[in-house]
Design an enzyme around this catalytic site. Structure first.
Site, PDB file in Angstrom:
ATOM      1  N   ASP A   1     -11.008  -5.658   7.353  1.00 54.78           N
ATOM      2  CA  ASP A   1     -10.147  -6.770   7.374  1.00 54.78           C
ATOM      3  C   ASP A   1      -9.802  -7.296   8.629  1.00 54.78           C
ATOM      4  O   ASP A   1      -9.845  -8.480   8.909  1.00 54.78           O
ATOM      5  CB  ASP A   1      -8.826  -6.325   6.710  1.00 54.78           C
ATOM      6  CG  ASP A   1      -8.845  -6.369   5.107  1.00 54.78           C
ATOM      7  OD1 ASP A   1     -10.015  -6.840   4.521  1.00 54.78           O
ATOM      8  OD2 ASP A   1      -8.140  -5.440   4.484  1.00 54.78           O
TER       9      ASP A   1
ATOM     10  N   ASP B   1       0.808  -1.111  -0.044  1.00 51.24           N
ATOM     11  CA  ASP B   1       0.125  -0.121  -0.168  1.00 51.24           C
ATOM     12  C   ASP B   1       0.895   1.296  -0.166  1.00 51.24           C
ATOM     13  O   ASP B   1       1.881   1.239   0.608  1.00 51.24           O
ATOM     14  CB  ASP B   1      -0.731   0.023   1.278  1.00 51.24           C
ATOM     15  CG  ASP B   1      -1.970  -1.072   1.219  1.00 51.24           C
ATOM     16  OD1 ASP B   1      -2.103  -1.743   0.085  1.00 51.24           O
ATOM     17  OD2 ASP B   1      -2.461  -1.414   2.209  1.00 51.24           O
TER      18      ASP B   1
ATOM     19  N   LYS C   1      -6.258  -7.451   0.609  1.00 49.78           N
ATOM     20  CA  LYS C   1      -7.399  -7.943   1.479  1.00 49.78           C
ATOM     21  C   LYS C   1      -6.798  -9.335   2.045  1.00 49.78           C
ATOM     22  O   LYS C   1      -7.146  -9.761   3.265  1.00 49.78           O
ATOM     23  CB  LYS C   1      -8.614  -7.910   1.001  1.00 49.78           C
ATOM     24  CG  LYS C   1      -9.171  -6.551   0.791  1.00 49.78           C
ATOM     25  CD  LYS C   1     -10.846  -6.681   0.466  1.00 49.78           C
ATOM     26  CE  LYS C   1     -11.509  -5.525   1.081  1.00 49.78           C
ATOM     27  NZ  LYS C   1     -11.010  -5.263   2.539  1.00 49.78           N
TER      28      LYS C   1
ATOM     29  N   ASN D   1      -4.015  -8.870   4.671  1.00 50.85           N
ATOM     30  CA  ASN D   1      -4.411  -7.968   5.878  1.00 50.85           C
ATOM     31  C   ASN D   1      -5.210  -8.928   6.906  1.00 50.85           C
ATOM     32  O   ASN D   1      -5.136  -8.997   7.962  1.00 50.85           O
ATOM     33  CB  ASN D   1      -5.380  -6.967   5.420  1.00 50.85           C
ATOM     34  CG  ASN D   1      -4.630  -5.828   4.879  1.00 50.85           C
ATOM     35  OD1 ASN D   1      -3.695  -5.886   4.675  1.00 50.85           O
ATOM     36  ND2 ASN D   1      -5.560  -4.943   4.147  1.00 50.85           N
TER      37      ASN D   1
ATOM     38  N   GLY E   1      -2.744   3.296   8.316  1.00 49.33           N
ATOM     39  CA  GLY E   1      -2.389   2.155   7.546  1.00 49.33           C
ATOM     40  C   GLY E   1      -3.086   0.896   7.835  1.00 49.33           C
ATOM     41  O   GLY E   1      -3.848   0.893   8.792  1.00 49.33           O
TER      42      GLY E   1
END
Length: 307
Positions: free
Chosen positions: A248, A11, A38, A41, A283
């Protein structure tokens, strides 16, 4: 054991005063590179919430791959079944405004090469809890879900980002987790027309015989059982810094609690607290809470109510 089948990204986080409008350029003071995707995470969220986790997905051979995997390694996630491909590691550009709201654009990269065939049959037994999202090719998700059901595995699908889901696939799931927009979009594709996410989730559960959990932001979450009834849970009162990763964290916390044998109502409590705590730091992966932090705030959560 929890086995996550899904995406791995890096990211690029940019803080902005406000989210850009179409055609608008917005300046930010700098950027931060963090691990995301995803799949990654949710694997990390489940591991930090106390679960044994294995991750299955694809990464590139570029330097960003190490960034994508560092936090997972440190949390003890088993990465032995990851596949390295020629495409670059997935990348997400994320703008976050002063209220914690965000815009996200994802370059899928290596995630486009993720195949259900990467998932070994020996991980599809009744002791496995398979967690999937919608950032890898959807046909591969559906193929894996069908295999997993035949082998007796428990199956959790987080339908994010939203897309149409075949009606027969919905019926194979043990749990479907969606946010408000996802609930309405998926229901609409099945000719369930409503502007109320709770009604959409309840209708999906009833028509497909699947437990549907809808996250409701500051209003908490609700779970609807295929046989009728369910539970609602509130949310911690917080002032969000960044909502990236909250969904998530909810999914990972729910999966971890469920895999430990908690009831649906108790797993909802763990998930709701985990999702809220993830909003307190910027984040995605840096914000995902440890089990001790989640358990330390369970008493602050309103009681779960039957619905």
């Amino acid at each position: 054991m929890i086995v996550v089948f899904g995406s791995l990204n890096v990211d690029v986080m940019i803080a902005v005063d406000h989210l850009p409008l179409p055609g608008e350029t917005v300046l930010g003071p700098g950027y931060q590179l963090t691990a995301g995707g995803k799949g990654g995470n949710q694997a990390l969220a489940a591991a930090r919430a106390g679960a044994e986790v294995k991750m299955i997905g694809c990464i590139g051979g570029d330097p960003l791959a190490e960034t994508a995997l560092t936090d997972l390694r440190e949390a003890g996630v088993d990465l032995s079944t990851l596949t390295k491909v020629a495409d670059p590691t997935g990348l997400a550009a994320i703008c976050v405004d002063k209220l914690g709201e965000n815009h996200v654009v994802v370059a899928s990269g290596a995630n486009r090469q993720t195949k259900s065939a990467q998932f070994p049959d020996n991980l599809l037994g009744p002791s496995a809890l398979i967690v999937l999202q919608m950032e890898v090719p959807l046909a591969e998700n559906w193929a894996l879900i069908r295999r997993a059901k035949e082998k007796g595995a428990r199956i959790l699908l987080n339908a994010a980002p939203a897309a149409a889901i075949p009606a027969d696939i919905l019926g194979l799931l043990d749990w479907l987790i969606v946010n408000e927009n996802e609930a309405k979009q998926i229901a609409g594709a099945l000719d369930i027309k409503t502007d109320d996410a709770r009604i959409a989730a309840q209708a999906l559960a009833k028509t497909r015989g699947t437990t549907v959990i809808v996250t409701l932001g500051a209003a908490g979450a609700a779970a609807y059982l295929g046989k009728g009834g369910g539970f609602s849970v509130g949310a911690l009162p917080i002032r969000p810094v960044d909502t990236v990763g909250a969904g998530d964290s909810f999914v990972g916390g729910f999966a971890a609690a469920t895999d430990r044998g908690h009831t649906l109502s108790d797993a909802l409590r763990y998930a709701s607290v985990g999702g809220a705590l993830a909003c307190l730091k910027p984040g995605a992966q840096p914000s995902l809470p440890l089990l001790a932090a989640i358990e330390g705030r369970l008493a602050d959560l309103p009681a779960v109510n039957a619905i």
